[in-house]
Write an enzyme that holds these catalytic residues in place. Structure first.
Site, mmCIF file in Angstrom:
data_model
loop_
_atom_site.group_PDB
_atom_site.id
_atom_site.type_symbol
_atom_site.label_atom_id
_atom_site.label_comp_id
_atom_site.label_asym_id
_atom_site.label_seq_id
_atom_site.Cartn_x
_atom_site.Cartn_y
_atom_site.Cartn_z
ATOM 1 N N ASP A 104 -40.830 -0.284 4.940
ATOM 2 C CA ASP A 104 -41.030 1.033 5.537
ATOM 3 C C ASP A 104 -40.612 0.980 7.007
ATOM 4 O O ASP A 104 -40.890 0.004 7.722
ATOM 5 C CB ASP A 104 -42.506 1.441 5.408
ATOM 6 C CG ASP A 104 -42.713 2.929 5.638
ATOM 7 O OD1 ASP A 104 -43.054 3.630 4.677
ATOM 8 O OD2 ASP A 104 -42.536 3.377 6.790
ATOM 9 N N ASN A 106 -48.358 8.871 -2.594
ATOM 10 C CA ASN A 106 -48.683 10.191 -2.049
ATOM 11 C C ASN A 106 -47.941 11.231 -2.878
ATOM 12 O O ASN A 106 -46.753 11.066 -3.173
ATOM 13 C CB ASN A 106 -48.266 10.284 -0.586
ATOM 14 C CG ASN A 106 -49.045 9.326 0.302
ATOM 15 O OD1 ASN A 106 -50.228 9.079 0.071
ATOM 16 N ND2 ASN A 106 -48.387 8.775 1.311
ATOM 17 N N GLN A 143 -47.231 13.518 1.035
ATOM 18 C CA GLN A 143 -45.862 13.106 0.712
ATOM 19 C C GLN A 143 -44.884 13.774 1.660
ATOM 20 O O GLN A 143 -44.921 15.003 1.836
ATOM 21 C CB GLN A 143 -45.532 13.485 -0.740
ATOM 22 C CG GLN A 143 -44.153 13.015 -1.165
ATOM 23 C CD GLN A 143 -43.864 13.293 -2.641
ATOM 24 O OE1 GLN A 143 -44.674 13.875 -3.351
ATOM 25 N NE2 GLN A 143 -42.693 12.866 -3.083
ATOM 26 N N VAL A 191 -41.343 12.471 1.788
ATOM 27 C CA VAL A 191 -39.996 12.288 1.238
ATOM 28 C C VAL A 191 -40.055 12.652 -0.245
ATOM 29 O O VAL A 191 -40.837 12.060 -1.002
ATOM 30 C CB VAL A 191 -39.498 10.842 1.417
ATOM 31 C CG1 VAL A 191 -38.129 10.673 0.771
ATOM 32 C CG2 VAL A 191 -39.448 10.461 2.897
ATOM 33 N N HIS A 221 -42.021 7.367 -4.616
ATOM 34 C CA HIS A 221 -42.070 6.013 -4.064
ATOM 35 C C HIS A 221 -43.499 5.504 -4.088
ATOM 36 O O HIS A 221 -44.442 6.266 -3.941
ATOM 37 C CB HIS A 221 -41.499 5.969 -2.636
ATOM 38 C CG HIS A 221 -42.053 7.016 -1.727
ATOM 39 N ND1 HIS A 221 -41.658 8.344 -1.791
ATOM 40 C CD2 HIS A 221 -42.975 6.957 -0.745
ATOM 41 C CE1 HIS A 221 -42.303 9.047 -0.888
ATOM 42 N NE2 HIS A 221 -43.133 8.233 -0.241
ATOM 43 N N HIS A 277 -46.018 2.957 -2.231
ATOM 44 C CA HIS A 277 -46.267 2.136 -1.048
ATOM 45 C C HIS A 277 -47.030 0.874 -1.462
ATOM 46 O O HIS A 277 -47.994 0.965 -2.230
ATOM 47 C CB HIS A 277 -47.154 2.875 -0.042
ATOM 48 C CG HIS A 277 -46.586 4.127 0.543
ATOM 49 N ND1 HIS A 277 -46.100 4.183 1.843
ATOM 50 C CD2 HIS A 277 -46.453 5.379 0.042
ATOM 51 C CE1 HIS A 277 -45.702 5.432 2.101
ATOM 52 N NE2 HIS A 277 -45.913 6.176 1.033
#
Ligand code: AMP
Length: 110
Positions: free
Chosen positions: A29, A83, A90, A92, A96, A98
């Site tokens: 990240d 998220n 969220q 993006v 995804h 994390h």
């Protein structure tokens, strides 16, 4: 328009990649919230956990999250977060996962 993460996966935008396979890519990240903070991102541009996602891909992303936690040496534990949507934080619109670790993480999240 390709998502930010599609552009990272294609190599158009640079990233610090730690793992990849035929279904996903894992990179660090850009704004880490813990000593280890990586994102497990499917090559398929699923917009979120609410998107067109099957159990096989969802399970694969989780198994890769675990594998990468091991690669990163997170033997004392780690946190896996998805998220989803604006209330979920969220930012993006490309699914995804994390993976955070390397320090004691508090709970509950903000
Ligand atoms: P989320 O808020 O759950 O959608 O997570 C998006 C994550 O993408 C955030 O933790 C950002 O710091 C991260 N991010 C944004 N741009 C980049 C980038 N170019 N490379 C790596 N991570 C990024």
């Amino acid at each position: 328009m390709p998502t930010l993460f599609e552009r990272i996966i294609s190599g158009e935008i640079p990233s610090d990649r730690v793992y990849e396979d035929e279904r996903c890519v894992v990179f660090r990240d850009i704004a880490p919230q813990a000593p280890t903070h990586v994102l497990v991102v499917p090559r398929k541009p699923v917009p979120s956990l609410e998107g067109d996602l099957d159990a096989s891909l969802a399970g694969h992303l989780l198994m890769v999250a675990r594998h990468v936690a091991h690669l990163e040496g997170l033997s004392a534990g780690y946190r896996v977060v998805i998220n989803c949507g604006s209330d979920g934080g969220q930012t993006v619109d490309h699914l995804h996962v994390h993976v955070l670790g390397g320090r004691t993480l508090t709970w509950p999240p903000g």
